[in-house]
Write a protein that holds these residues in place. Structure first.
Motif, PDB file in Angstrom:
ATOM      1  N   GLU A 174       4.924  10.411  -5.353  1.00 38.52           N
ATOM      2  CA  GLU A 174       4.983   9.760  -6.661  1.00 38.52           C
ATOM      3  C   GLU A 174       4.769   8.265  -6.476  1.00 38.52           C
ATOM      4  O   GLU A 174       5.356   7.644  -5.619  1.00 38.52           O
ATOM      5  N   SER A 175       3.903   7.694  -7.303  1.00 33.00           N
ATOM      6  CA  SER A 175       3.669   6.255  -7.216  1.00 33.00           C
ATOM      7  C   SER A 175       4.270   5.591  -8.444  1.00 33.00           C
ATOM      8  O   SER A 175       4.486   6.229  -9.469  1.00 33.00           O
ATOM      9  N   ILE A 176       4.544   4.319  -8.294  1.00 30.29           N
ATOM     10  CA  ILE A 176       5.111   3.586  -9.423  1.00 30.29           C
ATOM     11  C   ILE A 176       4.041   3.404 -10.489  1.00 30.29           C
ATOM     12  O   ILE A 176       2.864   3.284 -10.187  1.00 30.29           O
ATOM     13  N   PRO A 177       4.429   3.394 -11.743  1.00 35.59           N
ATOM     14  CA  PRO A 177       3.430   3.274 -12.815  1.00 35.59           C
ATOM     15  C   PRO A 177       3.019   1.821 -13.060  1.00 35.59           C
ATOM     16  O   PRO A 177       3.046   1.337 -14.172  1.00 35.59           O
ATOM     17  N   MET A 178       2.659   1.123 -11.996  1.00 40.61           N
ATOM     18  CA  MET A 178       2.262  -0.272 -12.119  1.00 40.61           C
ATOM     19  C   MET A 178       0.853  -0.475 -11.597  1.00 40.61           C
ATOM     20  O   MET A 178       0.504  -1.534 -11.130  1.00 40.61           O
ATOM     21  N   LEU A 179       0.053   0.580 -11.652  1.00 43.29           N
ATOM     22  CA  LEU A 179      -1.312   0.457 -11.176  1.00 43.29           C
ATOM     23  C   LEU A 179      -2.201   1.445 -11.920  1.00 43.29           C
ATOM     24  O   LEU A 179      -1.736   2.405 -12.519  1.00 43.29           O
ATOM     25  N   LEU A 180      -3.469   1.155 -11.884  1.00 42.04           N
ATOM     26  CA  LEU A 180      -4.469   2.055 -12.442  1.00 42.04           C
ATOM     27  C   LEU A 180      -5.177   2.744 -11.282  1.00 42.04           C
ATOM     28  O   LEU A 180      -5.513   2.106 -10.291  1.00 42.04           O
ATOM     29  N   ARG A 181      -5.395   4.017 -11.433  1.00 35.94           N
ATOM     30  CA  ARG A 181      -6.150   4.777 -10.429  1.00 35.94           C
ATOM     31  C   ARG A 181      -7.559   4.978 -10.973  1.00 35.94           C
ATOM     32  O   ARG A 181      -7.734   5.541 -12.042  1.00 35.94           O
TER      33      ARG A 181
ATOM     34  N   MET B 263      -7.167   2.035  -6.304  1.00 36.70           N
ATOM     35  CA  MET B 263      -6.065   1.591  -7.155  1.00 36.70           C
ATOM     36  C   MET B 263      -6.182   0.093  -7.400  1.00 36.70           C
ATOM     37  O   MET B 263      -6.572  -0.659  -6.509  1.00 36.70           O
ATOM     38  N   ILE B 264      -5.830  -0.299  -8.611  1.00 34.70           N
ATOM     39  CA  ILE B 264      -5.728  -1.722  -8.923  1.00 34.70           C
ATOM     40  C   ILE B 264      -4.398  -1.923  -9.651  1.00 34.70           C
ATOM     41  O   ILE B 264      -4.068  -1.197 -10.585  1.00 34.70           O
TER      42      ILE B 264
ATOM     43  N   ILE C 288       0.836  -1.204   0.000  1.00 38.47           N
ATOM     44  CA  ILE C 288       0.000   0.000   0.000  1.00 38.47           C
ATOM     45  C   ILE C 288       0.871   1.254   0.000  1.00 38.47           C
ATOM     46  O   ILE C 288       0.597   2.213  -0.716  1.00 38.47           O
ATOM     47  N   ALA C 289       1.940   1.246   0.788  1.00 32.74           N
ATOM     48  CA  ALA C 289       2.837   2.401   0.837  1.00 32.74           C
ATOM     49  C   ALA C 289       3.497   2.653  -0.510  1.00 32.74           C
ATOM     50  O   ALA C 289       3.578   3.795  -0.970  1.00 32.74           O
ATOM     51  N   VAL C 290       3.943   1.604  -1.174  1.00 30.65           N
ATOM     52  CA  VAL C 290       4.582   1.761  -2.489  1.00 30.65           C
ATOM     53  C   VAL C 290       3.564   2.230  -3.522  1.00 30.65           C
ATOM     54  O   VAL C 290       3.840   3.116  -4.325  1.00 30.65           O
ATOM     55  N   ALA C 291       2.377   1.657  -3.499  1.00 31.35           N
ATOM     56  CA  ALA C 291       1.349   2.047  -4.467  1.00 31.35           C
ATOM     57  C   ALA C 291       0.938   3.505  -4.287  1.00 31.35           C
ATOM     58  O   ALA C 291       0.708   4.214  -5.264  1.00 31.35           O
ATOM     59  N   ARG C 292       0.846   3.963  -3.036  1.00 29.76           N
ATOM     60  CA  ARG C 292       0.457   5.344  -2.767  1.00 29.76           C
ATOM     61  C   ARG C 292       1.580   6.327  -3.028  1.00 29.76           C
ATOM     62  O   ARG C 292       1.351   7.511  -3.181  1.00 29.76           O
TER      63      ARG C 292
END
Length: 177
Positions: A55-62, A75-76, A44-48
């Motif tokens: 800045e979040s990593i570009p490995m999820l959809l908001r 986020m998924i 969760i910390a990395v995604a947020r």
């Protein structure tokens, strides 16, 4: 993600089971168990984007929340789309190769299962007051579980398990080529 789903192919349910079960455990560990070790949910910390200036990593959809007055979002992760997606694309290829109809095949049922898995994920988010949920906790049972149960009920699980591993001479005699 579409390119990955076009290029990477699962050969059978055996490989799908190993892959999805490993991703299932991985997802649950980093969301629910990592706070016991690291004082915060690492995933969760990395995604947020915590500790990185937002800045979040570009490995999820908001996905924006529709009725949220604070313009929040859910986020998924790409893995939540790709891992079950590999199984769904396998089901599509399997149905096509074995001349299965839309209702007698697996593809439609896995798409419906994926939809239910997403529904359960967002229901879990709602019931847990927005605390991050490992989507694969819901998506794996709703996709792999559906495929295995349908295979058992239809008597095709053994074929799904070993699909693509028979020797060419066996496939010729059984009319599968």
């Amino acid at each position: 993600m579409i390119t990955v789903l076009q290029m990477a192919r699962l050969p059978n349910i055996k490989v799908a089971t190993v892959l999805l079960c490993c991703a299932f455990v991985y997802d649950i560990f980093w969301v629910f168990l990592s706070p016991l070790i690291f004082k915060d949910s690492v995933m969760i910390a990395v995604a947020r984007g915590d500790n990185s200036g937002g800045e979040s990593i570009p490995m999820l959809l908001r996905i924006p929340r529709v009725f949220d007055p604070w313009d929040g979002y859910d986020m998924i992760g790409f893995g939540d789309i790709l891992f079950p997606g590999l199984l769904v694309s396998f089901a599509f290829r399997y149905d096509k190769a074995n001349k299965k109809g839309i209702l007698s095949g697996y593809f439609l049922w896995l798409i419906i299962g994926y939809g239910f898995g997403l529904f359960f994920t967002y229901l879990g988010l709602y019931l847990m007051n927005g605390h991050g949920q490992p989507a694969l906790l819901y998506l794996v049972p709703c996709t792999l579980g559906v495929a295995v149960l349908l295979g058992l009920v239809r008597g095709e699980l053994k074929h799904l398990w070993s699909y693509g591993t028979e020797s060419p001479s066996l496939r010729e005699t059984s009319g599968e080529i």
